[in-house]
Design a protein around this motif. Structure first.
Motif, mmCIF file in Angstrom:
data_model
loop_
_atom_site.group_PDB
_atom_site.id
_atom_site.type_symbol
_atom_site.label_atom_id
_atom_site.label_comp_id
_atom_site.label_asym_id
_atom_site.label_seq_id
_atom_site.Cartn_x
_atom_site.Cartn_y
_atom_site.Cartn_z
ATOM 1 N N THR A 69 69.623 -10.429 -70.268
ATOM 2 C CA THR A 69 69.201 -10.166 -71.636
ATOM 3 C C THR A 69 68.113 -9.111 -71.582
ATOM 4 O O THR A 69 67.156 -9.239 -70.804
ATOM 5 C CB THR A 69 68.657 -11.448 -72.284
ATOM 6 O OG1 THR A 69 69.703 -12.421 -72.294
ATOM 7 C CG2 THR A 69 68.185 -11.187 -73.696
ATOM 8 N N THR A 70 68.273 -8.052 -72.378
ATOM 9 C CA THR A 70 67.275 -6.977 -72.415
ATOM 10 C C THR A 70 66.934 -6.624 -73.847
ATOM 11 O O THR A 70 67.706 -6.891 -74.774
ATOM 12 C CB THR A 70 67.786 -5.702 -71.715
ATOM 13 O OG1 THR A 70 68.938 -5.203 -72.420
ATOM 14 C CG2 THR A 70 68.131 -5.948 -70.262
ATOM 15 N N GLN A 71 65.780 -6.001 -73.998
ATOM 16 C CA GLN A 71 65.396 -5.405 -75.276
ATOM 17 C C GLN A 71 64.702 -4.090 -74.974
ATOM 18 O O GLN A 71 63.618 -4.067 -74.396
ATOM 19 C CB GLN A 71 64.456 -6.321 -76.061
ATOM 20 C CG GLN A 71 64.042 -5.752 -77.402
ATOM 21 C CD GLN A 71 65.220 -5.636 -78.358
ATOM 22 O OE1 GLN A 71 65.827 -6.620 -78.722
ATOM 23 N NE2 GLN A 71 65.553 -4.419 -78.752
ATOM 24 N N PHE A 96 62.092 -4.717 -71.974
ATOM 25 C CA PHE A 96 61.754 -6.122 -71.773
ATOM 26 C C PHE A 96 62.969 -6.818 -71.185
ATOM 27 O O PHE A 96 64.083 -6.657 -71.678
ATOM 28 C CB PHE A 96 61.384 -6.780 -73.107
ATOM 29 C CG PHE A 96 60.149 -6.204 -73.729
ATOM 30 C CD1 PHE A 96 58.901 -6.718 -73.414
ATOM 31 C CD2 PHE A 96 60.232 -5.147 -74.623
ATOM 32 C CE1 PHE A 96 57.746 -6.187 -73.990
ATOM 33 C CE2 PHE A 96 59.097 -4.615 -75.209
ATOM 34 C CZ PHE A 96 57.844 -5.136 -74.888
ATOM 35 N N THR A 97 62.740 -7.588 -70.103
ATOM 36 C CA THR A 97 63.851 -8.287 -69.456
ATOM 37 C C THR A 97 63.643 -9.790 -69.367
ATOM 38 O O THR A 97 64.512 -10.490 -68.870
ATOM 39 C CB THR A 97 64.108 -7.735 -68.034
ATOM 40 O OG1 THR A 97 62.913 -7.876 -67.268
ATOM 41 C CG2 THR A 97 64.544 -6.284 -68.082
ATOM 42 N N GLY A 98 62.511 -10.277 -69.816
ATOM 43 C CA GLY A 98 62.291 -11.720 -69.796
ATOM 44 C C GLY A 98 60.844 -12.065 -70.036
ATOM 45 O O GLY A 98 59.959 -11.221 -69.859
ATOM 46 N N PRO A 99 60.585 -13.308 -70.424
ATOM 47 C CA PRO A 99 59.221 -13.705 -70.763
ATOM 48 C C PRO A 99 58.263 -13.717 -69.580
ATOM 49 O O PRO A 99 57.057 -13.599 -69.754
ATOM 50 C CB PRO A 99 59.389 -15.105 -71.347
ATOM 51 C CG PRO A 99 60.681 -15.612 -70.801
ATOM 52 C CD PRO A 99 61.540 -14.406 -70.590
ATOM 53 N N ASP A 100 58.780 -13.829 -68.368
ATOM 54 C CA ASP A 100 57.920 -13.893 -67.193
ATOM 55 C C ASP A 100 57.887 -12.590 -66.402
ATOM 56 O O ASP A 100 57.339 -12.547 -65.292
ATOM 57 C CB ASP A 100 58.379 -15.037 -66.274
ATOM 58 C CG ASP A 100 58.302 -16.390 -66.968
ATOM 59 O OD1 ASP A 100 57.388 -16.580 -67.792
ATOM 60 O OD2 ASP A 100 59.169 -17.239 -66.696
ATOM 61 N N THR A 101 58.481 -11.551 -66.957
ATOM 62 C CA THR A 101 58.559 -10.267 -66.274
ATOM 63 C C THR A 101 57.841 -9.219 -67.107
ATOM 64 O O THR A 101 58.129 -9.086 -68.297
ATOM 65 C CB THR A 101 60.037 -9.850 -66.104
ATOM 66 O OG1 THR A 101 60.740 -10.911 -65.463
ATOM 67 C CG2 THR A 101 60.156 -8.587 -65.287
#
Length: 134
Positions: A69-71, A96-101
């Motif tokens: 999932t990306t944004q 953005f690739t994730g909440p922890d990245t």
């Protein structure tokens, strides 16, 4: 070229940049590839020295990505109409690739060509502004 044509070119090419990000986030690889000229070239921001050229190679490169999932957020888009059928642009990108990245921050330098009345990427060269922490 007059001011109206210049504005039309700038708007069409800026739309292409934003459409690319949207289709990329939706993993619509076939549609992403159609935004390129047949001999279009792309370099990923994470691999700016590894050009990928042509529809077949572009599609294979996109399809080889693991699902994720990306944004993408595109900003500071500045398009320069060069002729009635060529243009260039620079833009900033946040991925953005994730909440922890942490997000990746980069830039694109684009070249556009109008073929049969349709604006396409002839080159899309990405680079990272900041190297990710490891």
């Amino acid at each position: 070229m007059d001011q109206a044509e210049r504005r039309d070119i700038e708007l069409d090419c800026a739309r292409l940049i934003n459409l690319y990000a949207t289709l990329n986030d939706q993993a619509r690889w076939d549609d992403v590839v159609t935004l390129y000229a047949p001999d279009g070239l792309m370099t990923r921001p994470t691999a700016p020295e590894q050009p990928i050229v042509g529809h077949e190679a572009l599609l294979a490169a996109f399809q080889s990505r693991p699902p994720r999932t990306t944004q993408h957020v595109c900003a500071n888009i500045v398009v320069t109409a060069e002729t009635s059928d060529t243009a260039s642009a620079t833009s900033a990108m946040l991925l953005f690739t994730g909440p922890d990245t942490p997000p990746l921050v980069g830039t694109y330098r684009d070249r556009f060509v109008r073929l049969d009345g349709v604006w396409l990427f002839s080159e899309r060269r990405g680079a990272l502004s900041f190297q990710p922490s490891r």
